[in-house]
Structures are given as structure tokens and as C-alpha cells.
Design an enzyme around this catalytic site. Structure first.
Site, PDB file in Angstrom:
ATOM      1  N   LYS A 119       0.820  -1.222   0.000  1.00 35.59           N
ATOM      2  CA  LYS A 119       0.000   0.000   0.000  1.00 35.59           C
ATOM      3  C   LYS A 119       0.850   1.266   0.000  1.00 35.59           C
ATOM      4  O   LYS A 119       0.446   2.282  -0.566  1.00 35.59           O
ATOM      5  CB  LYS A 119      -0.975   0.003   1.184  1.00 35.59           C
ATOM      6  CG  LYS A 119      -2.080  -1.018   0.990  1.00 35.59           C
ATOM      7  CD  LYS A 119      -3.186  -0.886   1.992  1.00 35.59           C
ATOM      8  CE  LYS A 119      -4.318  -1.846   1.637  1.00 35.59           C
ATOM      9  NZ  LYS A 119      -5.299  -2.004   2.710  1.00 35.59           N
ATOM     10  N   LYS A 211      -4.556 -10.030  -6.671  1.00 35.49           N
ATOM     11  CA  LYS A 211      -5.768 -10.166  -5.853  1.00 35.49           C
ATOM     12  C   LYS A 211      -6.850  -9.195  -6.339  1.00 35.49           C
ATOM     13  O   LYS A 211      -6.527  -8.075  -6.728  1.00 35.49           O
ATOM     14  CB  LYS A 211      -5.364  -9.839  -4.408  1.00 35.49           C
ATOM     15  CG  LYS A 211      -6.384 -10.127  -3.369  1.00 35.49           C
ATOM     16  CD  LYS A 211      -5.905  -9.629  -2.014  1.00 35.49           C
ATOM     17  CE  LYS A 211      -5.922  -8.114  -1.947  1.00 35.49           C
ATOM     18  NZ  LYS A 211      -5.799  -7.539  -0.605  1.00 35.49           N
ATOM     19  N   LYS A 214     -10.336  -3.472  -3.997  1.00 35.84           N
ATOM     20  CA  LYS A 214     -11.132  -2.245  -4.123  1.00 35.84           C
ATOM     21  C   LYS A 214     -10.313  -1.134  -4.763  1.00 35.84           C
ATOM     22  O   LYS A 214     -10.849  -0.224  -5.371  1.00 35.84           O
ATOM     23  CB  LYS A 214     -11.575  -1.748  -2.746  1.00 35.84           C
ATOM     24  CG  LYS A 214     -12.460  -2.675  -1.964  1.00 35.84           C
ATOM     25  CD  LYS A 214     -12.995  -1.947  -0.718  1.00 35.84           C
ATOM     26  CE  LYS A 214     -13.353  -2.885   0.411  1.00 35.84           C
ATOM     27  NZ  LYS A 214     -12.339  -2.944   1.470  1.00 35.84           N
TER      28      LYS A 214
HETATM   29  P1  TYM Z   1     -10.516  -5.334   3.658  1.00 32.42           P
HETATM   30  O1  TYM Z   1     -11.460  -4.209   3.873  1.00 32.42           O
HETATM   31  O2  TYM Z   1      -9.411  -5.164   2.672  1.00 32.42           O
HETATM   32  O3  TYM Z   1     -11.306  -6.625   3.212  1.00 32.42           O
HETATM   33  C1  TYM Z   1     -12.447  -7.094   3.946  1.00 32.42           C
HETATM   34  C2  TYM Z   1     -12.468  -8.623   3.946  1.00 32.42           C
HETATM   35  O4  TYM Z   1     -12.506  -9.125   2.607  1.00 32.42           O
HETATM   36  C3  TYM Z   1     -11.438 -10.040   2.405  1.00 32.42           C
HETATM   37  N1  TYM Z   1     -10.947  -9.890   1.023  1.00 32.42           N
HETATM   38  C4  TYM Z   1     -10.840 -10.899   0.157  1.00 32.42           C
HETATM   39  N2  TYM Z   1     -11.125 -12.204   0.269  1.00 32.42           N
HETATM   40  C5  TYM Z   1     -10.915 -12.965  -0.836  1.00 32.42           C
HETATM   41  N3  TYM Z   1     -10.448 -12.482  -2.011  1.00 32.42           N
HETATM   42  C6  TYM Z   1     -10.149 -11.175  -2.155  1.00 32.42           C
HETATM   43  N4  TYM Z   1      -9.699 -10.712  -3.322  1.00 32.42           N
HETATM   44  C7  TYM Z   1     -10.339 -10.313  -1.045  1.00 32.42           C
HETATM   45  N5  TYM Z   1     -10.161  -8.991  -0.849  1.00 32.42           N
HETATM   46  C8  TYM Z   1     -10.539  -8.743   0.423  1.00 32.42           C
HETATM   47  C9  TYM Z   1     -10.381  -9.629   3.409  1.00 32.42           C
HETATM   48  O5  TYM Z   1      -9.497 -10.699   3.693  1.00 32.42           O
HETATM   49  C10 TYM Z   1     -11.218  -9.232   4.584  1.00 32.42           C
HETATM   50  O6  TYM Z   1     -11.593 -10.383   5.344  1.00 32.42           O
HETATM   51  N6  TYM Z   1      -7.460  -5.136   7.599  1.00 32.42           N
HETATM   52  C11 TYM Z   1      -8.778  -5.549   7.159  1.00 32.42           C
HETATM   53  C12 TYM Z   1      -9.916  -4.899   7.912  1.00 32.42           C
HETATM   54  C13 TYM Z   1      -9.848  -5.052   9.394  1.00 32.42           C
HETATM   55  C14 TYM Z   1     -10.147  -6.232  10.126  1.00 32.42           C
HETATM   56  C15 TYM Z   1      -9.992  -5.874  11.486  1.00 32.42           C
HETATM   57  C16 TYM Z   1     -10.517  -7.519   9.742  1.00 32.42           C
HETATM   58  C17 TYM Z   1      -9.534  -4.092  10.287  1.00 32.42           C
HETATM   59  N7  TYM Z   1      -9.630  -4.572  11.554  1.00 32.42           N
HETATM   60  C18 TYM Z   1     -10.190  -6.813  12.503  1.00 32.42           C
HETATM   61  C19 TYM Z   1     -10.700  -8.451  10.773  1.00 32.42           C
HETATM   62  C20 TYM Z   1     -10.544  -8.094  12.117  1.00 32.42           C
HETATM   63  C21 TYM Z   1      -8.934  -5.146   5.698  1.00 32.42           C
HETATM   64  O7  TYM Z   1      -8.304  -4.241   5.231  1.00 32.42           O
HETATM   65  O8  TYM Z   1      -9.906  -5.831   5.046  1.00 32.42           O
END
Ligand code: TYM
Length: 350
Positions: A119, A211, A214
Site C-alpha cells: 500500500k 488479488k 477495491k
Molecule cells: P478489507 O477491507 O481489505 O477486506 C475485507 C475482507 O474481505 C477479504 N478480502 C478478500 N477475500 C478474498 N479475495 C479477495 N480478493 C479479497 N479482498 C478482500 C479480506 O481478507 C477481509 O476479510 N485489515 C482488514 C480490515 C480489518 C479487520 C480488522 C478484519 C480491520 N480490523 C479486525 C478483521 C478483524 C482489511 O483491510 O480488510
């Protein structure tokens, strides 16, 4: 050994709209887990602002995205009566615990985080301090509830390992104080990462090595939960493939990332195994498979998009769900945070 009540916590960032990677990697699992567990699902708005304004879009866009992600949770089947749904910034205990974790976590640990490297890009000096310490806040999100299980996609595994390291170090560093305050041999559980969703790593439709994300500049790389039927069909038609027909067995997908990705998406959306999908479409041209994939995706996603539109027509209702969820979340987080303060040795008024 201290025992902990099973509790599920997870979250998603409100940056742009959610896509089928978020849905198949995490959200479908969240919905299922409500049947067996107490669950807390957070819209992690404080994480959203760790990147530049161009990524999260500024104050008006952020507020809209928070409501949209909340609506997506509910439309996909998270029940706000049963589970807690709220946005992170309404529960100040997350930030409060994150500060303590900033002092427990080590620079060396954060330096290994691959998501920061991705990032921050080439110009690391220009990255925000928040982006760097992000994993400490993520650990606080989970541990302020002393949650035991975290359903996420595969890309979050490293952050979950760090969360466990922070919990372990806190438990070790403060072992004596934890025991003195009546919490036995551990205050924090070591939460389990649950990455066995139907599609833990959905790849970009334009490049099977990347991957689905967003933040990919190409909207054609992902199917958003809000895309309409024409858009979904067009994106699948344009999805990158290779010149070979689909294989009839799963082993034939090796070394064919784009084909493997589309078959995985189909299987996850249709609740079928890879083998069953290949038994139906193996040997045939991509065009027939893509047509069927478009139909399955529309059948599954159109009702979610429709329900999101209905919910977003009444932002006051969405805000009320978040406010109620925040109150329920705070009722768990506050006593835990007070205990952390006692354990660390801070003086607090009763
Ligand atoms: P984020 O917002 O990027 O993504 C949210 C969830 O979607 C999953 N994900 C995917 N799974 C499969 N294939 C993909 N291409 C894909 N892109 C995203 C992510 O693994 C996630 O489960 N750091 C985290 C947010 C967060 C969080 C937390 C999660 C902050 N605090 C505490 C769990 C517990 C994030 O950026 O997810």
C-alpha cells in the site's frame, strides 16, 4: 489455562464499494457464523483514513461508504438484531487499546507486514504513520472484545499472526499483574484466523496473478456488490482467460490462474464443488461457461444490490443500526479496557 468465551469479530474497510472478493472471502462466512456464535461485525472507518484522501475520497464519500458497507452487511444476511454491527470510530476503546499496543508491538514486527509495503508503494517516506501502525489498531479491534475467532480472506493472515503475537507479548509482559487482577495466566486469547471461506483469495478478472481489490484502478478487474446485471455480464465477458478449453478435472487448472479463478468464483457462488463445475463445463468453450457464470452471479448478487438500495434510501435507519451496535459494542469493550488500564498500572476513577 485461562479459558475464553467464543466470540467472533471481523471488519471491512469502507473504501469504495465491496466486491465479490469481500463477499466470498469473508461476508458469506460471517453470515453462517451467526448461527453458531456471538458475532461482532465492524465497519472499520478509522482504518479507511490511513491512506491518501484520493483513496478514501474525503469526508462526504467516507460517510456514504460507511453506510454502504453497513447496508451490504445487512443485505448479505448479517442480522443486526442477533449480531452487533457498528462503525469503529464510535467506540473510542479501539483507539485507546491501540495506543497500548503501539507500545507492546515491535518495529521489527511491523517492518515485515507485506500489506504496508504494497500500500505504501515506492515512496514509503510519504506513507502515513497510521498506515504503518495499522496492524496494531487491527489487533486492538479484535482484542478489545477478547474475541477468539476472526473470519477473513487469506490476505489478512499475516495481520492475524501479528495480533496473536501482540496478545502473547501482552500476556507475558504483564503476567504478574494479570494474575494479581484475577485474570489467571492470560488476559487476551490468541484469536484463530478463519480463512476457510468458499473463496479465500479471489483474483482480479484482468490478471490472475493479482488479488481482486477495491483499490485496483480498473473497475473491470472486480465485480462490485452494487453492479447491475448488464455490468456483471460485461465484466465477465471481458474477463481474461487463456486459449485452452476448460479442463474436465481440477488438476487441469494448475498453471491456469485466470481459469482457476473463474471456476472458483462459479463454485462459490453456486455452492458447488470445483469438480462438479468442471464436470458440467469441462471441454467446452469459455463463452458458454462465461454466460452461465454471469447468470449465477446475477442471480446471487442482484437481490443483495436491491436490498442495499432499499436500505440506503433511508440513511437515518442505517445510522440508527450503527448507533445501537456501537452502544452494544461499547458495553463489552469498556470493561475490558478498564481491566487493561488496571493491568498496565494506569490510575482511573471508578
Ligand atoms: P478489507 O477491507 O481489505 O477486506 C475485507 C475482507 O474481505 C477479504 N478480502 C478478500 N477475500 C478474498 N479475495 C479477495 N480478493 C479479497 N479482498 C478482500 C479480506 O481478507 C477481509 O476479510 N485489515 C482488514 C480490515 C480489518 C479487520 C480488522 C478484519 C480491520 N480490523 C479486525 C478483521 C478483524 C482489511 O483491510 O480488510
Amino acid at each position: 489455562m485461562a479459558t475464553f468465551k467464543p466470540l467472533v469479530f471481523s471488519g471491512m474497510q469502507p473504501t469504495h464499494t465491496l466486491h465479490i472478493g469481500n463477499y466470498l472471502g469473508a461476508l458469506t462466512r460471517w453470515v453462517d457464523m451467526q448461527k453458531t456464535h456471538d458475532c461482532i461485525y465492524c465497519v472499520v472507518d478509522m482504518h479507511a483514513i490511513t491512506q491518501g484522501l484520493d483513496v478514501w475520497g474525503g469526508p462526504k464519500v467516507l460517510a456514504k461508504s460507511i453506510r454502504e458497507v453497513t447496508a451490504a452487511y445487512i443485505a448479505a444476511g448479517v442480522d443486526p438484531k442477533r449480531s452487533i454491527i457498528f462503525n469503529q470510530s464510535q467506540v473510542a476503546e479501539h483507539a485507546e487499546l491501540a495506543w497500548v499496543f503501539n507500545c507492546v508491538s515491535r518495529l521489527g514486527w511491523l517492518n515485515r507486514m507485506t500489506q504496508f509495503k504494497e500500500k505504501a508503494g515506492k515512496d514509503r517516506e510519504a506513507a502515513s504513520v497510521g498506515l504503518y501502525s495499522y496492524p496494531n489498531l487491527m489487533a486492538a479491534d479484535i482484542l478489545v472484545y477478547r474475541a477468539t475467532a476472526v473470519p477473513v480472506g487469506e490476505d489478512q493472515k499475516q495481520h492475524l499472526e501479528l495480533t496473536r503475537d501482540i496478545a502473547q507479548k501482552f500476556n507475558n509482559d504483564f503476567a504478574e499483574s494479570i494474575a494479581e487482577h484475577g485474570f489467571g495466566d492470560a488476559f487476551f486469547p490468541l484469536p484463530d484466523p478463519l480463512t476457510q471461506g468458499p473463496a479465500p483469495r479471489v483474483m482480479s478478472l484482468r490478471d490472475g496473478a493479482k488479488k481482486m481489490s477495491k483499490s485496483d484502478p480498473s473497475d473491470l478487474s472486480r465485480i462490485n456488490l452494487t453492479d447491475d446485471a448488464d455490468m456483471i455480464a460485461a465484466k465477465i465477458r471481458k474477463a481474461k482467460t487463456d486459449p485452452e478449453p476448460l479442463p474436465s478435472e481440477a488438476k487441469g487448472l494448475a498453471g491456469r490462474p485466470e481459469a482457476e479463478n473463474l471456476v472458483t468464483i462459479y463454485a462459490a457462488l453456486a455452492d458447488e464443488t470445483t469438480e462438479a463445475v468442471l464436470a458440467e463445463f469441462g471441454g467446452g468453450p469459455f463463452s458458454r461457461f462465461k454466460q452461465a457464470l454471469g447468470d449465477v452471479a446475477v442471480a446471487r448478487l442482484a437481490p443483495i444490490a436491491g436490498e442495499m438500495r432499499r436500505l440506503l434510501a433511508d440513511p437515518g435507519h442505517v445510522d440508527a443500526v450503527l448507533a445501537e451496535g456501537a452502544a452494544r459494542a461499547r458495553a463489552i469493550a469498556r470493561p475490558n479496557m478498564d481491566a487493561v488500564k488496571d493491568i498496565v498500572g494506569f490510575i482511573r476513577s471508578a
